[in-house]
Design an enzyme around this catalytic site. Structure first.
Site, mmCIF file in Angstrom:
data_model
loop_
_atom_site.group_PDB
_atom_site.id
_atom_site.type_symbol
_atom_site.label_atom_id
_atom_site.label_comp_id
_atom_site.label_asym_id
_atom_site.label_seq_id
_atom_site.Cartn_x
_atom_site.Cartn_y
_atom_site.Cartn_z
ATOM 1 N N LYS A 276 -3.560 48.827 18.756
ATOM 2 C CA LYS A 276 -3.847 46.989 18.773
ATOM 3 C C LYS A 276 -5.208 47.569 18.432
ATOM 4 C CE LYS A 276 -0.191 45.094 21.083
ATOM 5 N NZ LYS A 276 -0.327 44.083 19.992
ATOM 6 N N ARG A 350 11.188 44.141 19.195
ATOM 7 C CA ARG A 350 12.420 44.369 18.567
ATOM 8 C C ARG A 350 13.178 45.185 19.086
ATOM 9 N NH1 ARG A 350 9.252 42.151 13.034
ATOM 10 N NH2 ARG A 350 7.863 41.708 14.639
HETATM 11 N N1 BES Z 1 3.387 41.895 22.104
HETATM 12 C C1 BES Z 1 2.697 42.123 20.829
HETATM 13 C C2 BES Z 1 3.588 40.794 20.705
HETATM 14 C C3 BES Z 1 2.088 39.729 21.357
HETATM 15 C C4 BES Z 1 0.718 39.360 20.781
HETATM 16 C C5 BES Z 1 2.218 38.839 22.167
HETATM 17 C C6 BES Z 1 -0.557 38.268 21.443
HETATM 18 C C7 BES Z 1 1.349 37.782 23.214
HETATM 19 C C8 BES Z 1 0.466 38.264 22.245
HETATM 20 C C9 BES Z 1 4.185 42.366 19.739
HETATM 21 O O1 BES Z 1 4.660 44.161 20.181
HETATM 22 C C10 BES Z 1 3.464 42.910 18.225
HETATM 23 O O2 BES Z 1 2.818 43.667 18.532
HETATM 24 N N2 BES Z 1 3.743 41.916 17.306
HETATM 25 C C11 BES Z 1 2.775 42.132 16.894
HETATM 26 C C12 BES Z 1 4.790 42.358 15.458
HETATM 27 C C13 BES Z 1 3.690 42.527 14.323
HETATM 28 C C14 BES Z 1 3.283 44.149 14.048
HETATM 29 C C15 BES Z 1 4.790 42.787 13.059
HETATM 30 C C16 BES Z 1 2.406 40.911 15.746
HETATM 31 O O3 BES Z 1 2.758 39.969 16.448
HETATM 32 O O4 BES Z 1 1.162 41.230 15.705
HETATM 33 MN MN MN Z 2 3.668 45.003 19.860
#
Ligand code: BES
Ligand code: MN
Ligand code: ZN
Length: 507
Positions: A276, A350
């Site tokens: 990230k 997931r």
């Molecule tokens: N934990 C994150 C989702 C999230 C984002 C929670 C912001 C709270 C605040 C999750 O694991 C994630 O990174 N999801 C990705 C999925 C994508 C890579 C398909 C996302 O939401 O960008």
């Molecule tokens: Mn994630």
């Protein structure tokens, strides 16, 4: 904060919180304060825009004729519209206000206006709960705070006409407070403190309340072929755990199969190799909130000795980049046997849920499954921090969860599942990919992935990414970990399994 109940008796010193009904409707305490002060209360109203609407406040310092240091008028709004939540919010906001003034004690004179449908005991207990919930603080890592910076309010006395009944009703809400507090504590902990092992140890301590706690370590998970969960964990120096918390509160139930609650517990989500950006990454300490909520609900159910059978399953892992981390392009085999091509290591929740859901279903043969996860950033785009996203194959589950959410002001909004978007998960090399091809419909694709790991059991998925952390104070929730979902599920469970309604949700 100490919360006590007593019979109405206008205090002559200290701080008095005085609710005023819509259109300046006075209760007996307000009338008395106005009389003793030679009309100072009504004069103050006349000099301001305060009319008693919900959430309005007006502060009078050292009102003449009274030895009171402070009088805080708070608007009640329309009496017919008053609910338990109104009193929670009113007391939460008023106590938060007072706690910044330096006052250590306050009296809330809770006269109920004509037309209010709540009993004084219910309203009083709700006010107590609201004040207690709002006074939550996570301050274990503050070492240099001065007395002026600390919250001052130590004791709140709520005056109602039925003080004993109100005290009893408030005492019955203690498990709610304990459950929400546990969740907030877990969500607030930084990831260097709350590793999967530490989280599992905190769960183990819940055995004292009568919960049957099981903790699977890495070897046990390997023996069950949990390649999806273990793939996420493999980049971290902190090994994963899979915890189950079983509450058998109804040994005589005709249907012995429990309700299963499954939580995503990513103690830190760096994204892994698909790392990230740095901005806001610290928020990902609360990527374990799904599991934190499940722990809080189980704490609540055990605390109030609920007549239900419920099992909580928590998938606890840390998602880190390293030389041992999983790569984009890797293929993992989940415990269900289904293979997954990892496209983005940041779509890890997931993967954790895939094996945790399989484990919950195999081990406990539940009658229904509800999973909770901070699964997608896309749910924030769709619903902001107003609603959790609800995805379900069962209309009854949707109705009951929606109603429960409304009742406790932890709302959910039903979102669609989509077979068309599910097709986007097709992989050239494995049974599926872990992400779709684009960014659109991200929360639905996440839900469709999770759905692939649920068998014939009625299932609901709550994407709570927008709900579990708040950047601002609101009625019963100070900024930080909100504890969202604990009261929602408790209400859903009591209405569905302990109430008149049949527990047959869908078949
Ligand atoms: N934990 C994150 C989702 C999230 C984002 C929670 C912001 C709270 C605040 C999750 O694991 C994630 O990174 N999801 C990705 C999925 C994508 C890579 C398909 C996302 O939401 O960008
Ligand atoms: Mn994630
Ligand atoms: Zn995540």
């Amino acid at each position: 904060m100490l919360i006590e109940f007593s019979a109405p008796a206008l205090p002559t010193t200290g701080t008095l919180i005085l609710p005023i009904g819509q259109d300046k409707v006075f209760g007996p305490a307000a009338e008395e304060a106005d009389r003793l002060s030679g009309g100072a209360v009504r004069r103050a109203l006349a000099a301001s825009r305060f009319t008693g609407k919900k959430d309005e406040t007006l502060e009078l310092l050292a009102p003449t004729g009274l030895a009171l240091a402070r009088l805080l008028l708070v608007g009640l709004g329309k009496p017919e519209a008053l609910t338990a939540e109104s009193f929670e919010t009113l007391a939460g906001n008023a106590s938060a206000y007072i706690t910044r003034t330096g006052e250590t004690e306050a009296v809330l004179a809770l006269g109920l206006p004509a037309g209010c449908r709540l009993s004084p005991a219910t309203a009083g207990a709700a006010a107590g709960l609201g004040a207690a919930l709002r006074s939550y603080r996570f301050d274990r890592y503050r070492t240099t705070e001065t007395a002026e910076q600390k919250p001052s309010l130590a004791r709140l006395i709520i005056q109602v006409t039925e003080p004993e009944a109100a005290a009893a009703a408030f005492a019955a809400l203690e498990p709610v407070l304990a459950g929400v507090t546990l969740t907030r504590d877990l969500v607030s902990e930084p990831a260097n403190q709350l590793t999967p092992i530490v989280f599992a140890e905190r769960c183990r301590a819940l055995a004292a309340l009568g919960l049957e706690v099981t903790v699977l370590d890495e070897a046990a998970m390997r023996a069950l072929n949990m390649g999806a969960l273990l793939g996420v964990a493999q980049g971290s120096a902190n090994p994963p755990r899979l915890v189950s918390l079983l509450w058998r509160g109804d040994p005589e139930a005709t249907d012995q199969r429990p309700l299963a609650l499954v939580g995503k517990g990513v103690t830190f989500d760096s994204g892994g190799i698909s790392i990230k950006g740095a901005g806001g990454m610290e928020d990902m300490k609360w990527d374990m909130a799904g599991a934190g909520t499940v722990a809080g609900v189980m704490r609540l159910l055990a605390g109030r000795k609920a007549r239900v059978n419920v099992v909580g399953v928590l998938g606890l892992v840390e998602n880190m980049p390293s030389g041992t981390a999983q790569r984009p392009g890797d293929v993992v085999t989940s415990a269900s046997g289904k293979t997954i091509e990892i496209i983005n290591t940041d779509a890890e929740g997931r993967l954790v849920l895939a094996d945790a859901l399989w484990y919950a279903e195999e081990t406990f043969k539940p009658q229904q499954i509800i999973d909770l996860a901070t699964l997608t950033g896309a749910i924030l785009i769709a619903l902001g921090s107003e609603y959790a996203g609800l995805f379900t194959t069962c209309d009854t589950l949707a109705e009951r969860l929606t109603a429960a959410g409304k009742a406790v002001a932890e709302p959910v909004w039903r979102m669609p599942l989509s077979d068309l978007l599910d097709k986007d998960l097709a992989s050239d090399i494995a049974d599926m990919k872990n992400t779709g091809s684009g960014r659109n419909g991200g929360s639905i694709i996440g839900a469709m992935f999770v759905k692939r790991f649920v068998g014939d059991v009625p299932w609901a998925h709550l994407d709570i990414a927008g709900m579990v952390w708040s950047k601002k104070d609101t009625g019963t929730v100070p900024k930080g970990g909100t504890g969202y979902g604990v009261r929602l599920l408790d209400r859903f469970i009591s209405d569905t399994y302990e109430g008149q309604a049949s527990s047959k949700v869908c078949s």
